[in-house]
Design a protein around this motif. Structure first.
Motif, short mmCIF file in Angstrom:
data_model
loop_
_atom_site.label_atom_id
_atom_site.label_comp_id
_atom_site.label_asym_id
_atom_site.label_seq_id
_atom_site.Cartn_x
_atom_site.Cartn_y
_atom_site.Cartn_z
N GLN A 74 0.84 -1.21 0.00
CA GLN A 74 0.00 0.00 0.00
C GLN A 74 0.87 1.25 0.00
O GLN A 74 0.58 2.22 -0.71
CB GLN A 74 -0.95 -0.02 1.21
CG GLN A 74 -2.00 -1.12 1.03
CD GLN A 74 -2.96 -1.19 2.20
OE1 GLN A 74 -2.57 -1.06 3.34
NE2 GLN A 74 -4.23 -1.42 1.89
N THR A 105 -12.29 1.58 -6.70
CA THR A 105 -12.29 0.38 -5.85
C THR A 105 -13.56 -0.39 -6.19
O THR A 105 -14.48 0.15 -6.82
CB THR A 105 -12.34 0.73 -4.35
OG1 THR A 105 -13.31 1.76 -4.17
CG2 THR A 105 -11.01 1.19 -3.82
N GLU A 136 -6.47 0.96 -9.71
CA GLU A 136 -7.20 0.64 -8.48
C GLU A 136 -6.59 1.48 -7.36
O GLU A 136 -5.39 1.79 -7.38
CB GLU A 136 -7.08 -0.84 -8.16
CG GLU A 136 -7.91 -1.21 -6.94
CD GLU A 136 -8.40 -2.64 -6.93
OE1 GLU A 136 -7.80 -3.48 -7.61
OE2 GLU A 136 -9.40 -2.91 -6.22
N ASP A 138 -5.05 1.24 -4.70
CA ASP A 138 -4.35 0.20 -3.93
C ASP A 138 -3.96 0.63 -2.51
O ASP A 138 -3.82 -0.21 -1.64
CB ASP A 138 -3.06 -0.20 -4.67
CG ASP A 138 -3.35 -0.90 -5.99
OD1 ASP A 138 -4.20 -1.80 -6.01
OD2 ASP A 138 -2.73 -0.54 -7.00
N ALA A 141 -7.32 -0.07 -0.67
CA ALA A 141 -8.19 -1.22 -0.98
C ALA A 141 -7.71 -2.46 -0.23
O ALA A 141 -6.65 -2.98 -0.50
CB ALA A 141 -8.19 -1.47 -2.48
N ASP A 143 -8.37 -6.51 0.93
CA ASP A 143 -8.77 -7.66 0.11
C ASP A 143 -10.27 -7.75 -0.18
O ASP A 143 -10.67 -8.04 -1.30
CB ASP A 143 -8.32 -8.96 0.79
CG ASP A 143 -6.91 -9.29 0.33
OD1 ASP A 143 -6.39 -8.56 -0.54
OD2 ASP A 143 -6.33 -10.25 0.86
N LYS A 146 -11.24 -5.41 -2.89
CA LYS A 146 -10.31 -5.25 -3.99
C LYS A 146 -10.83 -5.91 -5.26
O LYS A 146 -11.38 -7.01 -5.21
CB LYS A 146 -8.98 -5.92 -3.61
CG LYS A 146 -7.80 -5.01 -3.78
CD LYS A 146 -6.56 -5.72 -3.29
CE LYS A 146 -5.27 -5.08 -3.64
NZ LYS A 146 -5.12 -3.95 -4.45
#
Ligand code: GLU
Length: 356
Positions: A74, A105, A136, A138, A141, A143, A146
């Protein structure tokens, strides 16, 4: 051969096309891709770029090597996304083009209101001749929310915007299948994503694995249902995007099985996450497919998953083939007592059903 006019185009650049053998950002290739995209925009095409590379870029800056833990990834994404955008901004500025960053997301796509907001934002950017650059989000996000990979992110973006074509730029020349003698060949056109295609995507012994073909086939499925063409082409060879748009052979072209679905149905089919599964009998299947009816509890053979009213469920036949998706009117507990019964209401109204 040109199948149709491709005006709204989503182009996805994978990390493999953006990194050099040392694992660092490959600026030369990034600039070349920017040049090809600016050419398209100058020719009145509406282009959205979905890019990977934030984690690679951030890890390079932070000296993290290959980040392993989620917080490391991240942090790398947060640092790298800014650096990546700086490079794109510089690359497009050369052609007098403005870029915009859109970080998505899963929940931004699943929530109808946020989905529509995102669409309006894309529409406005494209009208203003700006190139939206999507990744995305990231950095935040986790799991559960995601999307996980940018092939699926690109397909969802293509479905959201109602794109005519999605081009996936990767490190191989296209999608490889095997003939009856077991010899690999490059497929130039795929009209149906059948078991052979699924098997070829998952085959570890071919070079397919390096291009991450499983997620590309998932993306092809989304595009096929949404009525969007999809191409897999080599991201390191010049001029291929233009060739695909002209209808010339340039990798593998996936032909959609339907013409373009309306926007709400595309959201129904791909935006939401499936929370349950209903197996239906052949009578109900033929009513859905041929007469465009609602789904009634009498045609349902079994139901699995826990869902409340309004959840998205997948409708499959007895061989587990997915036929449709829809928003259920009856929560799972109540539905369990109604399965196979006549005159107990509607399970899914036809307006909330989308055939796949
Ligand atoms: N979103 C990730 C990144 O920017 C890439 C995910 C993918 O390539 O599938 O690093």
């Amino acid at each position: 051969m040109a199948k149709k006019a491709f005006n709204i185009i989503v182009i996805k650049v994978g990390s493999s096309s953006l990194t050099n053998p040392q694992g660092n950002l490959d600026l030369t290739n990034l600039k070349r891709i920017a040049l090809e995209i600016s050419d398209l925009v100058k020719n009145k095409k509406k282009v959205i770029l979905v890019t990977s590379g934030s984690i690679v870029c951030g890890a390079e800056r932070l000296g993290l090597g290959k980040p392993k833990t989620i917080p490391q990834k991240q942090a790398a994404a947060a640092v790298g996304q800014a650096r990546l955008m700086r490079q794109y901004e510089k690359a497009f500025e050369k052609y007098d083009l403005t870029v915009a960053q859109v970080l998505l997301t899963r929940d931004a796509i699943a929530n109808r209101e946020r989905y529509l907001n995102a669409r309006h934002c894309f529409d406005t950017l494209l009208e203003e001749n700006v190139i939206p650059i999507v990744n995305e989000n990231d950095a935040v996000a986790i799991d559960e929310i995601k999307i996980g990979d940018n092939d699926n992110l690109a397909a969802l973006t293509a479905s959201l915007i109602g794109a005519d074509l999605l081009v996936l730029l990767t490190d191989v020349d296209g999608f490889y299948m095997k003939n009856e003698e077991g010899v690999s060949f490059l497929a130039d056109e795929i009209t149906e994503i059948d078991q052979n295609v699924e098997d070829a995507a998952g085959h570890p012994s071919t070079q397919l694995g390096t291009g991450g073909m499983i997620t590309k086939i998932q993306a092809a499925r989304v595009c096929s249902n949404a009525g969007t063409y999809m191409a897999i082409v080599n991201g390191r060879k010049e001029g291929l995007i233009k060739q695909v748009i002209k209808g010339e052979p340039a990798g593998t072209l996936f032909i959609p099985k339907t013409s373009k679905m309306d926007s709400r149905k595309r959201w129904l089919a791909h935006g939401l996450q499936v929370e349950g599964k209903l197996v239906i009998d052949p009578g109900a299947e033929s009513a859905l497919l041929k007469q465009n009816t609602s789904l009634l509890p009498v045609g349902i053979l079994s139901s699995s998953g826990e869902f409340s009213r309004g959840a998205l469920v997948s409708i499959v036949d007895e061989s587990s083939r997915e036929i449709a998706r829809g928003l259920i009117d009856i929560p799972s507990e109540e539905l369990a007592t109604m399965i196979g019964k006549k005159g107990v209401g509607i399970a899914i109204h036809r307006d909330n059903l989308v055939l796949l």
